[in-house]
Scaffold this active site. Structure first.
Site, PDB file in Angstrom:
ATOM      1  N   PRO A 235       0.837  -1.209   0.000  1.00 16.37           N
ATOM      2  CA  PRO A 235       0.000   0.000   0.000  1.00 16.37           C
ATOM      3  C   PRO A 235       0.872   1.261   0.000  1.00 16.37           C
ATOM      4  CG  PRO A 235       0.037  -0.970   2.190  1.00 16.37           C
ATOM      5  CD  PRO A 235       0.806  -1.900   1.316  1.00 16.37           C
ATOM      6  N   ASP A 410       5.683   2.502   2.413  1.00 19.40           N
ATOM      7  CA  ASP A 410       4.844   1.330   2.674  1.00 19.40           C
ATOM      8  C   ASP A 410       4.021   1.623   3.935  1.00 19.40           C
ATOM      9  OD1 ASP A 410       3.702  -1.100   3.332  1.00 19.40           O
ATOM     10  OD2 ASP A 410       5.500  -2.276   2.901  1.00 19.40           O
ATOM     11  N   HIS A 411       2.701   1.801   3.753  1.00 15.17           N
ATOM     12  CA  HIS A 411       1.859   2.207   4.881  1.00 15.17           C
ATOM     13  C   HIS A 411       1.760   1.126   5.953  1.00 15.17           C
ATOM     14  CE1 HIS A 411      -0.677   4.892   6.936  1.00 15.17           C
ATOM     15  NE2 HIS A 411      -1.313   5.423   5.908  1.00 15.17           N
ATOM     16  N   ARG A 412       2.113  -0.108   5.631  1.00 16.96           N
ATOM     17  CA  ARG A 412       2.117  -1.170   6.645  1.00 16.96           C
ATOM     18  C   ARG A 412       3.247  -0.957   7.637  1.00 16.96           C
ATOM     19  NH1 ARG A 412       2.679  -6.135   2.586  1.00 16.96           N
ATOM     20  NH2 ARG A 412       4.402  -4.730   2.013  1.00 16.96           N
TER      21      ARG A 412
END
Length: 438
Positions: A235, A410-412
């Site tokens: 994401p 990376d939004h994670r």
């Protein structure tokens, strides 16, 4: 019992390779450490060493063969007293049982991960433990029970290294026990990702038009696979900042003048690498990678830098970049880039890092969005410095050299505010470059 020599995984991302050249022939005697072949991986041409001693009984994959899958038998090694007549039976009996297990272990590791899967316990067929002749001799001399030793060779075969340090009466802990319990949670069927039109469908669209068909080499296949994985599974979000370079350009010119007698010439990219490495130390939660079911936060600043080469790219990693001087980073980067372009990098030189830098400023690109290279948590896209009118702190209009930067995140791994804090630190170091020397 004849031993199958398998196509090795010479890099963490290798799934298949080209057997470029055999350096031995049938009938040759080899020892552990001897070079058997040259293999082209998805990134470079590397030498493949023997792990056992014996005689090359049969070469099963000829030189020049492309697309040879990892763990495919490529040759057969004979023990003392064995001949080519003994090859067929073990090859047929052993491969169906052992190869799937090896393939499963290879697929279980996340692509791009530097972690190495633990080797299986010794493969047994009817109660027999598979071990090399040298390992058997050492075990007999030391009074070791081979059945209690975990092998690190192909399919769990016990080799010399497994028995050298073992003590009589002490069983080696099965290394397979360290692997995660895959039975605890049955894997869910993966949802098929859309793959686009097939090659035949695309070809029909351009029927009657002149074109050249370019076959994909190993590197281009890997780039295509990993970037598709990145855009489908990561994401991404993007943070953009501009940095004024005038102070850095003046500081760089002064430093280069003083370093000229030493033959050192610092580039703007060297300062960006250093600033990024120090920003990772200032915002340690951004010094992280995605590891499937967890996040790994690194302590050193290991920064990867994209290097374009013919047919693809490398991302060599500058380890401990926060601890190195600008001149040391410059020299190391020049060396890595030169060897990357000739495909002479070893896997440990381009695997790892928590973030990457991609600089297209030298091509006149002012700004762009880069794709994260998994398992990295981010990648910094750097554009060209351009003279622009800006409003100074005193409210007056002036001309400044401005460079655009975009951080793909990376939004994670990294949230928006955290990524913004990291990018603020990078800008601060670049606009006050002397602080990088403190």
């Amino acid at each position: 019992m004849p031993t199958e020599i398998l196509m090795p995984a010479l890099s963490p991302t290798m799934e298949e390779g080209t057997l470029a050249k055999w350096l031995v022939k049938e009938g040759d005697t080899v020892s552990s450490g001897d070079i058997l072949a040259e293999i082209e991986t998805d990134k470079a041409t590397m030498e493949f060493e023997a792990v056992d001693e014996g005689v090359i009984g049969k070469i099963m994959v000829p030189a020049g063969s492309e697309g040879v899958k990892v763990n495919t038998p490529i040759a057969v090694l004979l023990d003392d007293g064995e001949s080519a007549d003994d090859i067929a039976a073990p090859s047929q009996a052993k491969a169906p049982e052992a190869a799937p297990a090896a393939d499963a272990a290879t697929k279980a590791a996340p692509e791009g991960s530097s972690a190495v899967a633990a080797p299986p316990s010794p493969v047994k067929d009817g109660g027999r433990v598979f071990a090399s002749p040298l390992a058997r001799r050492i075990a007999a001399e030391k009074g070791l029970d081979l059945a209690q030793i975990a092998g690190s060779g192909p399919h769990g075969r016990i080799v010399k290294a497994d028995v050298v340090d073992a003590k009589p009466g002490a069983a080696t802990a099965p290394q397979a026990a360290a692997a995660p319990d895959t039975k605890a949670a049955p894997a869910k069927a993966a949802t098929a990702m859309p793959s686009g039109p097939s090659a035949d469908m695309v070809a029909r669209m351009y029927e009657g038009r002149d074109y050249d068909e370019v076959a994909l080499d190993g590197m281009r296949k890997t780039v295509a696979s990993r970037l598709t994985e990145a855009k489908q599974t990561i994401p991404h979000f993007y943070l953009r900042r501009e940095v004024q370079l005038d102070a850095l350009m003046k500081f760089r010119a002064d430093l280069n003048k003083q370093l000229e007698p030493r033959g050192v010439k610092l580039s703007v990219n060297d300062f960006i690498i250093k600033a990024s490495a120090m920003a990772l130390q200032a915002v340690p939660d951004c010094n992280a990678v995605w590891a499937g079911d967890r996040i790994l936060r690194l302590k050193p600043s290991d920064v990867a830098v994209a290097v374009a080469i013919e047919g693809g790219l490398f991302t060599p990693v500058l380890k401990d970049a926060h601890l190195k001087s600008l001149s040391a980073l410059s020299a190391e980067m020049k060396d890595l880039a030169t060897r990357a372009r000739s495909k002479k990098l070893a896997p440990h030189e381009y695997v790892g890092g928590s973030m990457a830098i991609s600089n297209l400023g030298m091509f006149g690109i002012e700004n762009f969005d880069a794709v994260i290279n998994p398992p990295h948590g981010s990648i910094l896209a750097v554009g060209a410095g351009v003279k622009k009118p800006v409003v100074g702190a005193d409210g007056e209009l002036k001309v400044a050299t401005v460079m655009s930067m975009t951080l793909s995140v990376d939004h994670r791994v990294i949230d928006g505010a955290l990524g913004a804090e990291f990018l603020r630190e990078v800008v601060a170091y670049l606009e006050s470059p002397v602080t990088m020397l403190a």
